[in-house]
Motif scaffolding. Structure first.
Motif, PDB file in Angstrom:
ATOM      1  N   ASN A   4      11.854   4.484   0.746  1.00  0.00           N
ATOM      2  CA  ASN A   4      11.403   5.866   0.240  1.00  0.00           C
ATOM      3  C   ASN A   4       9.991   5.922   0.369  1.00  0.00           C
ATOM      4  O   ASN A   4       9.231   4.886   0.139  1.00  0.00           O
ATOM      5  CB  ASN A   4      12.222   6.600  -0.746  1.00  0.00           C
ATOM      6  N   GLN A   5       9.547   7.210  -0.011  1.00  0.00           N
ATOM      7  CA  GLN A   5       7.802   7.559  -0.451  1.00  0.00           C
ATOM      8  C   GLN A   5       7.536   6.412  -1.583  1.00  0.00           C
ATOM      9  O   GLN A   5       6.222   6.241  -1.701  1.00  0.00           O
ATOM     10  CB  GLN A   5       7.804   9.002  -0.616  1.00  0.00           C
ATOM     11  N   ARG A   6       8.464   6.147  -2.351  1.00  0.00           N
ATOM     12  CA  ARG A   6       7.973   5.416  -3.771  1.00  0.00           C
ATOM     13  C   ARG A   6       8.447   3.802  -3.465  1.00  0.00           C
ATOM     14  O   ARG A   6       8.319   3.170  -4.390  1.00  0.00           O
ATOM     15  CB  ARG A   6       8.890   5.705  -4.795  1.00  0.00           C
TER      16      ARG A   6
ATOM     17  N   GLU B 259       0.837  -1.198   0.015  1.00  0.00           N
ATOM     18  CA  GLU B 259       0.031  -0.062   0.088  1.00  0.00           C
ATOM     19  C   GLU B 259       0.924   1.157  -0.022  1.00  0.00           C
ATOM     20  O   GLU B 259       2.098   1.184   0.348  1.00  0.00           O
ATOM     21  CB  GLU B 259      -0.991   0.009   1.036  1.00  0.00           C
ATOM     22  N   ASP B 260       0.225   2.454  -0.340  1.00  0.00           N
ATOM     23  CA  ASP B 260       0.936   3.619  -0.380  1.00  0.00           C
ATOM     24  C   ASP B 260       1.622   4.070   0.892  1.00  0.00           C
ATOM     25  O   ASP B 260       0.777   4.055   1.807  1.00  0.00           O
ATOM     26  CB  ASP B 260      -0.009   4.659  -1.106  1.00  0.00           C
ATOM     27  N   PRO B 261       2.788   4.406   1.051  1.00  0.00           N
ATOM     28  CA  PRO B 261       3.308   5.052   2.231  1.00  0.00           C
ATOM     29  C   PRO B 261       2.874   6.322   2.644  1.00  0.00           C
ATOM     30  O   PRO B 261       2.282   7.090   1.936  1.00  0.00           O
ATOM     31  CB  PRO B 261       4.647   5.082   1.719  1.00  0.00           C
ATOM     32  N   ARG B 262       2.863   6.701   3.836  1.00  0.00           N
ATOM     33  CA  ARG B 262       2.760   7.919   4.417  1.00  0.00           C
ATOM     34  C   ARG B 262       3.278   8.027   5.707  1.00  0.00           C
ATOM     35  O   ARG B 262       4.181   7.075   6.348  1.00  0.00           O
ATOM     36  CB  ARG B 262       1.065   8.104   4.470  1.00  0.00           C
TER      37      ARG B 262
ATOM     38  N   PRO C  41       6.189   1.861   4.121  1.00  0.00           N
ATOM     39  CA  PRO C  41       5.619   1.046   2.962  1.00  0.00           C
ATOM     40  C   PRO C  41       6.203  -0.409   2.876  1.00  0.00           C
ATOM     41  O   PRO C  41       7.500  -0.375   3.281  1.00  0.00           O
ATOM     42  CB  PRO C  41       6.468   1.965   1.890  1.00  0.00           C
ATOM     43  N   GLY C  42       5.597  -1.513   2.431  1.00  0.00           N
ATOM     44  CA  GLY C  42       6.055  -2.708   2.379  1.00  0.00           C
ATOM     45  C   GLY C  42       5.842  -3.623   3.802  1.00  0.00           C
ATOM     46  O   GLY C  42       4.909  -4.595   3.727  1.00  0.00           O
ATOM     47  N   GLU C  43       6.573  -3.263   4.800  1.00  0.00           N
ATOM     48  CA  GLU C  43       6.519  -4.252   5.966  1.00  0.00           C
ATOM     49  C   GLU C  43       6.554  -3.363   7.007  1.00  0.00           C
ATOM     50  O   GLU C  43       6.825  -2.040   7.222  1.00  0.00           O
ATOM     51  CB  GLU C  43       7.848  -5.069   5.949  1.00  0.00           C
ATOM     52  N   PHE C  44       5.854  -3.820   8.133  1.00  0.00           N
ATOM     53  CA  PHE C  44       5.846  -3.267   9.419  1.00  0.00           C
ATOM     54  C   PHE C  44       5.820  -4.387  10.611  1.00  0.00           C
ATOM     55  O   PHE C  44       5.518  -5.660  10.328  1.00  0.00           O
ATOM     56  CB  PHE C  44       4.553  -2.379   9.662  1.00  0.00           C
ATOM     57  N   TYR C  45       5.566  -3.996  11.686  1.00  0.00           N
ATOM     58  CA  TYR C  45       5.772  -4.924  12.811  1.00  0.00           C
ATOM     59  C   TYR C  45       4.699  -4.867  13.829  1.00  0.00           C
ATOM     60  O   TYR C  45       4.253  -3.781  14.071  1.00  0.00           O
ATOM     61  CB  TYR C  45       7.152  -5.033  13.686  1.00  0.00           C
TER      62      TYR C  45
ATOM     63  N   LEU D   6       7.470   7.469  10.786  1.00  0.00           N
ATOM     64  CA  LEU D   6       7.940   6.291  11.051  1.00  0.00           C
ATOM     65  C   LEU D   6       9.233   5.713  10.817  1.00  0.00           C
ATOM     66  O   LEU D   6      10.128   4.820  11.146  1.00  0.00           O
ATOM     67  CB  LEU D   6       6.913   5.060  10.615  1.00  0.00           C
ATOM     68  N   ARG D   7       9.628   6.309   9.605  1.00  0.00           N
ATOM     69  CA  ARG D   7      10.949   6.172   9.277  1.00  0.00           C
ATOM     70  C   ARG D   7      12.230   6.592  10.021  1.00  0.00           C
ATOM     71  O   ARG D   7      13.278   5.968   9.713  1.00  0.00           O
ATOM     72  CB  ARG D   7      11.308   6.914   7.653  1.00  0.00           C
ATOM     73  N   GLU D   8      11.768   7.446  10.965  1.00  0.00           N
ATOM     74  CA  GLU D   8      12.765   7.679  12.011  1.00  0.00           C
ATOM     75  C   GLU D   8      13.096   6.708  13.259  1.00  0.00           C
ATOM     76  O   GLU D   8      13.876   6.803  13.913  1.00  0.00           O
ATOM     77  CB  GLU D   8      12.455   9.138  12.884  1.00  0.00           C
ATOM     78  N   VAL D   9      12.257   5.495  13.039  1.00  0.00           N
ATOM     79  CA  VAL D   9      12.527   4.596  14.050  1.00  0.00           C
ATOM     80  C   VAL D   9      12.578   3.220  13.505  1.00  0.00           C
ATOM     81  O   VAL D   9      12.664   2.158  14.122  1.00  0.00           O
ATOM     82  CB  VAL D   9      11.052   4.426  15.091  1.00  0.00           C
ATOM     83  N   ALA D  10      12.898   3.122  12.330  1.00  0.00           N
ATOM     84  CA  ALA D  10      12.815   1.795  11.503  1.00  0.00           C
ATOM     85  C   ALA D  10      14.415   1.843  10.980  1.00  0.00           C
ATOM     86  O   ALA D  10      15.084   2.926  10.610  1.00  0.00           O
ATOM     87  CB  ALA D  10      12.224   1.856  10.386  1.00  0.00           C
TER      88      ALA D  10
END
Length: 602
Positions: free
Chosen positions: A574-576, A223-226, A231-235, A565-569
């Motif tokens: 990126n956004q694409r 799904e589209d990131p925000r 994007p892609g994966e999460f926990y 969220l990118r600050e804690v992964a």
């Protein structure tokens, strides 16, 4: 002495003074003070100030060092001279007088600085993420991430849960987002899916009799990131329990989540007794199902004050019974400049504008005093106030609990269409007027979600949340009630304007499961085909069960005080949805495609 270090860069204290010390790390910062070189050496554990003067045999080598070179330093530890101590850092009372330097890894010119918090383009930061991760703030965020996950595990095990790992290669499932598909080499033309969530597996674990399961589970959604979704994966902290009601889930998980915020929230207050807010109430009061309860503003229905009024725009709207006029209080916002700014913002969001009423003190207002020197009380002005008259404007003020110097803002139309904007407006007003207490964590359960919603695009009834949830009233309700009136045993956890968890009591009866999917347009054959494992399991003694999944990344983002969220992964895309560090996604070779029986169309 060890080849690389006798101590870490965070170890040294006053009691170590006089010892021979060996450190290895990165040159964090190099300063030349009148010919004396000060080198701050950093490793994972901390930072130590090292000193090299012209009398040291290492001075010539020290002059060659540059930022981020990896070095080994030998010397004797001493106290810093009086007046130069730094009591804000653990090693701030001591320094290493360097006698020998070995360069272990020279560094090229840096594409972005490690020292400090300069704002660099995201593409640069992600391409050189290994450097970005050396920055103190990001490094500490990742350490916090590990600590929070450890604490989650400890607390879940203490609550009687067992940790299990569910499969990564699985079947496609309608979780509300696109699957990532993995082609099968052994089965031409068929695909595995990466799990959007371990939903079916954790329910099957309950069928298997394991009673209490949890997992720090990787999940994959195309799904589209925000900002609040990677994007892609999460926990997620994935949880399931047998023989439980909704209340049991709340009583079990509320202390776990609260304790995490209390342990890692840096002393910020955390909600003691979480409110339970029905979905419909949350939407009506806050314009969202993930309200930020630090914001004191509550939306209210002001329709009756406009019905039959001279403000024809609103009066005509109310001739349609589906339409309403919602009012948003604006304490301290009673200035024309602020109201005009809100109106311009509303237009930038695609709205025709935002109506308002300004309230003022008649006794101190120059215009009013000129006309009536004895005037008292609270007056109202603005186009809406002028049209509806003072009595209706005063009734609105009293309903909203406003005073002189405040304002009321209005959103009009069908709430189904404007509710999201109303929620955004509440947030904007509360933030701009500095009404939000940002130094606390406000948590709440959002309950009684609708089981179904109307899909306008496909002109059909669809699941509104999790398709595996039990409807309130069970099979009888599925048979007898209007689907759009059905509520489900589904719940979310909201914290500071974010959804941080979602769950439900599961539909564990095969006949009820078939009926629930039938209402959404899926026949029994589809249920058997797509959810055959779970459908079969339900035939052989299924316990009542329920659970939830809490977003690990979002919880850590809130605890770290970050906005993205990118600050804690560790290595985010990126956004694409590109991993520009590793070069993913990448093209497959002809050999790989041939083995997977795939022929590209492009």
């Amino acid at each position: 002495m060890h080849r690389y270090r006798s101590h870490t860069c965070g170890d040294l204290r006053a009691e170590h003074v006089g010892r021979d010390v060996r450190l290895s790390g990165w040159c964090h910062r190099i300063r030349d003070h009148g010919g004396v070189l000060f080198i701050d050496v950093r490793d994972h554990y901390g930072l130590t100030q090292c000193v090299v003067d012209p009398d040291s045999p290492a001075f010539a080598q020290a002059e060659k060092l540059r930022s981020e070179w990896v070095v080994r330093l030998d010397g004797k530890l001493r106290l810093r001279p009086p007046g130069t101590e730094n009591r804000d850092m653990p090693t701030g009372l001591v320094e290493l007088y360097v006698a020998e330097i070995e360069v272990l890894g020279p560094a090229a010119e840096l594409p972005l600085p490690v020292f400090g918090e300069q704002d660099y383009p995201e593409e640069t930061r992600l391409k050189y993420r290994f450097l970005d991760l050396r920055r103190e703030r990001i490094h500490n965020n990742i350490i916090l991430r590990g600590q929070v996950i450890d604490a989650m595990r400890t607390r879940m095990k203490a609550a009687g849960f067992n940790e299990f790992q569910t499969p990564i290669l699985t079947a496609s499932s309608p979780e509300g987002a696109r699957d990532f598909l993995v082609p099968s080499r052994i089965h031409p033309g068929k695909f595995y899916a990466l799990p959007q969530a371990p939903q079916q597996y954790k329910q099957l674990l309950m069928m298997a009799g394991f009673d209490r399961y949890f997992q720090i589970a990787p999940c994959f959604r195309d799904e589209d990131p925000r900002a609040d979704r990677l994007p892609g994966e999460f926990y997620q902290l994935d949880v399931e329990m047998s023989f439980v009601t909704q209340e049991d889930v709340f009583e079990t998980m509320e202390p776990v989540i609260s304790a995490i915020f209390e342990q890692f929230g840096k002393g910020k207050p955390v909600t003691k007794a979480w409110p339970r807010i029905p979905y419909a109430e949350a939407m009506a009061k806050y314009g969202t199902d993930k309200p930020d309860l630090r914001n004191p503003l509550v939306i209210q229905d002001a329709s009756e004050h406009f019905r039959g009024s001279n403000f024809k725009v609103f009066a005509r709207l109310l001739e349609d019974p589906a339409n309403r006029i919602w009012a948003i209080p604006g304490p301290t916002g009673g200035q024309r400049t602020f109201c005009d700014r809100m109106n311009a913002w509303a237009q930038s969001e695609g709205q025709p504008g935002m109506g308002y009423i300004l309230y003022f003190d008649r006794a101190t207002d120059e215009t009013t005093k000129a006309a009536d020197p004895e005037a008292t009380g609270v007056g109202a002005r603005g186009p809406i106030a002028n049209n509806i008259g003072p009595e209706r404007a005063e009734a609105i003020r009293l309903q909203l609990g406003l005073k002189a110097g405040d304002a009321a803002f209005f959103v009009a139309g069908n709430p189904d269409k404007f509710v999201k904007f109303a929620g955004m407006a509440r947030t904007r007003i509360g933030t701009d007027l500095k009404l939000v207490d940002e130094d606390r964590f406000e948590l709440a359960w959002i309950v009684d979600f609708p089981m179904y919603e109307w899909n306008e695009d496909e002109k059909k009834v669809d699941f509104s949340h999790n398709p595996f949830s039990m409807p309130q009233g069970g099979l009888e309700a599925l048979k007898s009630q209007d689907p759009l009136s059905l509520k489900a045993f589904q719940y979310d956890i909201a914290c500071n304007g974010f959804e941080i968890a979602s769950g439900g009591i599961r539909n564990h009866r095969p006949d009820a499961m078939v009926k629930a999917f039938e209402i959404a347009g899926y026949g029994e054959e589809t249920v058997v085909e797509r959810f055959g494992g779970m459908y079969r399991a339900f035939q052989y003694g299924a316990p009542p069960h329920g659970g939830m999944a809490a977003g690990v990344d979002r919880i850590i983002m809130l605890l770290a005080g970050e906005q993205n969220l990118r600050e804690v992964a560790l290595f985010p895309m990126n956004q694409r949805a590109e991993d520009i560090l590793m070069g993913a996604p990448s093209e497959a070779t002809t050999k790989q495609l041939r083995e997977l029986h795939i022929r590209p169309l492009l």
